[in-house]
Design an enzyme around this catalytic site. Structure first.
Site, PDB file in Angstrom:
ATOM      1  CG  ASN A 107      -1.940  -1.156   1.124  1.00  0.00           C
ATOM      2  OD1 ASN A 107      -2.055  -1.816   0.088  1.00  0.00           O
ATOM      3  ND2 ASN A 107      -2.640  -1.413   2.220  1.00  0.00           N
ATOM      4  CB  THR A 152     -16.668  38.986 -29.493  1.00  0.00           C
ATOM      5  OG1 THR A 152     -17.445  39.896 -30.266  1.00  0.00           O
ATOM      6  CG2 THR A 152     -15.468  39.740 -28.897  1.00  0.00           C
ATOM      7  CG  HIS A 153     -20.672  36.934 -29.980  1.00  0.00           C
ATOM      8  ND1 HIS A 153     -21.471  36.415 -28.981  1.00  0.00           N
ATOM      9  CD2 HIS A 153     -20.292  38.169 -29.555  1.00  0.00           C
ATOM     10  CE1 HIS A 153     -21.595  37.316 -28.008  1.00  0.00           C
ATOM     11  NE2 HIS A 153     -20.873  38.392 -28.329  1.00  0.00           N
ATOM     12  CB  SER A 274      -9.168  12.973 -49.254  1.00  0.00           C
ATOM     13  OG  SER A 274     -10.183  12.163 -49.797  1.00  0.00           O
ATOM     14  CG  ASN A 282      -8.582  16.237 -44.931  1.00  0.00           C
ATOM     15  OD1 ASN A 282      -9.176  17.189 -45.423  1.00  0.00           O
ATOM     16  ND2 ASN A 282      -8.734  14.990 -45.344  1.00  0.00           N
ATOM     17  CE1 TYR A 314      -4.343   0.332  -2.831  1.00  0.00           C
ATOM     18  CE2 TYR A 314      -5.293  -1.713  -2.004  1.00  0.00           C
ATOM     19  CZ  TYR A 314      -4.748  -0.973  -3.042  1.00  0.00           C
ATOM     20  OH  TYR A 314      -4.611  -1.536  -4.282  1.00  0.00           O
ATOM     21  CD  GLN A 319      -4.645  -3.668  -9.119  1.00  0.00           C
ATOM     22  OE1 GLN A 319      -3.876  -4.047  -8.252  1.00  0.00           O
ATOM     23  NE2 GLN A 319      -5.405  -4.503  -9.812  1.00  0.00           N
ATOM     24  CE  LYS A 322      -0.765   1.420  -9.636  1.00  0.00           C
ATOM     25  NZ  LYS A 322      -2.126   1.140  -9.094  1.00  0.00           N
TER      26      LYS A 322
HETATM   27  N1  ARG Z   1      -1.421  -3.432  -7.255  1.00  0.00           N
HETATM   28  C1  ARG Z   1      -1.913  -2.712  -6.134  1.00  0.00           C
HETATM   29  C2  ARG Z   1      -2.345  -1.311  -6.581  1.00  0.00           C
HETATM   30  O1  ARG Z   1      -1.932  -0.885  -7.575  1.00  0.00           O
HETATM   31  C3  ARG Z   1      -0.872  -2.585  -5.075  1.00  0.00           C
HETATM   32  C4  ARG Z   1      -1.407  -2.459  -3.708  1.00  0.00           C
HETATM   33  C5  ARG Z   1      -2.026  -3.748  -3.297  1.00  0.00           C
HETATM   34  N2  ARG Z   1      -2.402  -3.718  -1.950  1.00  0.00           N
HETATM   35  C6  ARG Z   1      -3.232  -4.597  -1.436  1.00  0.00           C
HETATM   36  N3  ARG Z   1      -3.539  -4.482  -0.184  1.00  0.00           N
HETATM   37  N4  ARG Z   1      -3.751  -5.577  -2.144  1.00  0.00           N
HETATM   38  O2  ARG Z   1      -3.124  -0.659  -5.928  1.00  0.00           O
END
Ligand code: ARG
Length: 458
Positions: A107, A152-153, A274, A282, A314, A319, A322
């Site tokens: 975590n 403008t507009h 095209s 384009n 957490y 997860q 990302k």
């Molecule tokens: N792969 C997890 C994430 O990106 C890592 C943390 C996992 N922690 C857990 N308690 N399962 O969040």
């Protein structure tokens, strides 16, 4: 790695939904860097032996080489990048690898890795934005006297200079960069050592780890440390605002490149043809920048929705933090690069712009201002008189500055031929000398200040 209390392994489906390696492998460098700092601290504090720390260090070096060369070999049963690294470390150095996870958890590990990644992303973006700002300032300087219609507009309003118009985007990007710089400052506290959520009973030195990883200090609350994704949201929100600005410039390029406008010729390098209409050219790159801005805003919204209502600390929902950041970053980097390339190479059709600037009685305000300044007429009345002059010009099919003297006096006895000289587009832009105005000298001043600022934060 967590199977101790389970009789059965996870189902195939559980593995699939749980695995994040397909995307979080992008964190491998950060994961190894954070583990290095953690191991060094553990041995400095006497929590693990120097011998084990050395073995861990060597093993991590080797893994880094392997990943550098061949990429991360994915194994869905190992879930994520943290377990991939630890698993490989165990293969390489044996049981000593198991000591690396003392006084930490995935975590705090993932929060640290991800912060390191976002920090680098911010540094990349601010650098790329600088290039774009440089390009805008260069082109603005070149066109500090080129007159174009200000809208403008999307109706012709008053003449402005192309230099002034381009510098408007410089200002937007200046604010964007300051938002990214701001986000970086706020981000720069190290979560490692918060462990799972409550801190740890081992005598760790969080300040040392923070320092080793280039953070300003350790985070202050272990619960917050593992549940905070503000840094990712800060990044995404700054990215969204930046993408919005890029989309507006992209939109202007698209409009300006269309035949009825004819203000620019986009270079071949950023256009496509095209397959059916041989004459077409384009503005695809600009259109994609405009499109990407929608996806970047979508990524921002995605993470907002993932985080909404999550209890401390957490949760696995996190997860899902990302992919939106990775996607937004890739799209933003590409967009900035494409727009920079276009700004650097676009050909401005200044004659066409000048013609358009004179259309639509764009200097009518200058006539009203003249009445106020020279004949001391109150502005409201001057506005009314000017309206009649516009009407008369339309009736005679002439631009304002070609109105004959008797027509002027018929509209209002205070009007005479002297005023015609203020009605050219050049006179109009030259007169706009107020702070932040479009007059070439005012814009030159702003350009000089911008150059100085860009040099300072290089
Ligand atoms: N792969 C997890 C994430 O990106 C890592 C943390 C996992 N922690 C857990 N308690 N399962 O969040």
């Amino acid at each position: 790695m967590w199977g101790g209390r389970f009789a059965d392994g996870p189902s195939a489906l559980m593995r699939e939904i749980n695995a994040s390696i397909a995307f979080d492998k992008r964190l491998w460098q950060q994961d190894i860097a954070a583990s290095r700092a953690h191991a060094a601290m553990l041995s400095a504090q006497g929590i693990i032996s120097q011998e084990d720390a050395d073995a861990i260090e060597e093993g991590l070096d080797r893994i880094a080489d392997e990943y550098e060369e061949g990429g991360v070999t994915e194994d869905a049963s190992l879930e994520d990048i943290h377990m991939h690294v630890e698993h490989r470390l165990t293969q390489l150095i044996g049981p000593a690898a198991g000591r690396l996870h003392t006084a930490r958890s995935r975590n705090d590990q993932v929060a640290t890795d991800f912060k390191l990644w976002v920090r680098e992303a911010i540094d990349d973006v601010t650098e790329e934005l600088r290039r774009l700002q440089d390009a805008l300032v260069d082109r603005a300087e070149e066109h500090v006297e080129s007159v174009m219609p200000g809208f403008t507009h999307l109706q012709v309003a008053q003449p402005v200079t192309l230099g002034h118009h381009l510098m408007a985007y410089y200002e937007m990007l200046r604010r964007d960069r300051s938002r990214f710089v701001d986000a970086r400052t706020r981000l720069n506290e190290c979560p490692l050592g918060a462990a799972a959520l409550a801190g740890t009973s081992f005598p760790i030195d969080r300040a040392a780890v923070a320092l080793a990883l280039g953070f300003d200090r350790p985070t202050a609350n272990s619960l917050d440390s593992v549940s905070d994704r503000d840094f990712a949201l800060d990044y995404l929100m700054a990215a969204t605002q930046c993408a919005l600005h890029l989309s507006r410039l992209a939109e202007e390029f698209i409009l300006w490149a269309s035949q009825p406008f004819g203000f620019i010729a986009l270079p071949d390098a950023y256009s496509t043809g095209s397959s059916i209409m041989p004459q077409k050219r384009n503005p695809d790159a600009a259109e994609l920048v405009r499109g990407h801005s929608g996806r970047i805003a979508g990524a921002m919204t995605a993470l907002v929705m993932v985080m909404k209502g999550l209890p401390l600390a957490y949760s696995k929902d996190m997860q899902d933090d990302k992919q939106p950041v990775f996607e937004a970053h890739d799209l933003l980097a590409l967009s900035i690069a494409a727009i920079s390339g276009m700004v650097e190479t676009v050909e401005f059709q200044t004659e066409r712009m000048r013609e358009a600037a004179a259309s639509g009685h764009s200097t009518a305000t200058d006539l009203a201002d003249w009445l106020v300044r020279v004949a001391k007429v109150p502005f409201r009345e001057a506005h009314h008189i000017t309206g009649r002059a516009v009407q008369m010009a339309d009736q005679l099919g002439k631009p304002l500055w070609e109105l004959p003297g008797d027509a002027l006096r018929e509209i209002d006895p205070r009007l005479d031929e002297q005023l015609l000289s203020v009605l050219s587009v050049d006179a109009s832009v030259r007169s706009r000398t107020s702070h932040g105005g479009t007059a070439p000298d005012a814009v030159r001043g702003r350009i000089a200040a911008a150059r100085k600022a860009l040099e300072l934060d290089a």
